[in-house]
Scaffold this motif. Structure first.
Motif: not given
Length: 244
Positions: A165-170
């Motif tokens: 989730g964090a990777y896609i958000g970034a």
């Protein structure tokens, strides 16, 4: 490799999960455009924040059943790496997952359109065809594949929901393409002429470079983790996958 759940149940979970992911992406994009008119940066922030949180929740929800791939390139790499290690998806699993992901992605966009009073299918008119966008998609997809399979190979699969989730958000912000990184989501987003849409004519180019990114990501996984052979979220007697 023995699976804890029958193929029909895992396939249903993949279709439902991919559909809900696209609903989150498209729906939050429509809401962002409505709530923050004229401020594209704020719209993208709202869209990326909702997507990152929604993806993490969906991985937690469906990961124990199907592995929460929600992404044809993740399933394809899981199948390919599995041929090396005797694990991963079978060819039959892969075909079922791909069909479910594609159908789910389309259904998810239609659902988002209907929830916001839009026409069920409104082909996007947002053209996204440029060399720098293709570079962005290659980078976004390669990084996603590397993240997912490195987590599994290093015994950190439980971190997948938050990490993916964090990777896609970034990646919404550090890639020029805003990180579609998913052929099923890309196809689904062609069905909505809203903030998150992509014109049907732009879809083939995006998918081609997502596949190129998957090849690069898989090569990096093999180079860094020679024994890698499974994706992330547990769904078998051992482990399996997760994505965006």
């Amino acid at each position: 490799m023995s699976h804890a759940h029958p193929l029909w149940r895992r396939t249903f979970a993949e279709g439902l999960g991919t559909g809900l992911l696209v609903t989150v992406v498209v729906g939050s994009g429509i809401a962002a455009a409505s709530l923050s008119p004229g401020c594209v940066g704020l719209q993208l922030l709202e869209n990326s924040f909702a997507t990152a949180l929604g993806l993490a929740v969906l991985i937690l929800m469906f990961g124990p059943i199907s592995g929460a791939h929600f992404n044809p390139v993740v399933s394809a790499v899981d199948w390919w790496l599995g041929r090396r290690s005797g694990s991963g998806l079978t060819a039959q699993d892969l075909a079922a997952y791909l069909a479910a992901q594609l159908g789910g992605g389309i259904a998810g966009a239609i659902l988002a359109n209907l929830m916001y009073g839009e026409t069920a299918v409104s082909w996007s008119t947002t053209h996204r065809s440029a060399g720098h966008l293709y570079v962005g998609e290659t980078v976004a997809t390669a990084g996603l594949v590397l993240l997912i399979f490195s987590l599994a190979a290093s015994g950190r699969a439980k971190a997948a929901p938050a990490a993916v989730g964090a990777y896609i958000g970034a990646a919404y912000w550090f890639t020029s393409s805003t990180s579609f990184a998913n052929p099923a989501v890309t196809v689904g987003r062609a069905f909505t002429d809203t903030f998150a849409g992509i014109a049907p004519s732009s879809v083939p180019g995006f998918i081609a470079f997502q596949l190129a990114g998957a090849v690069v990501g898989a090569a990096l996984v093999v180079a860094l983790y020679p024994n890698a052979g499974k994706a992330v979220t547990p769904h078998t007697e051992t482990t399996a996958g997760a994505s965006s």
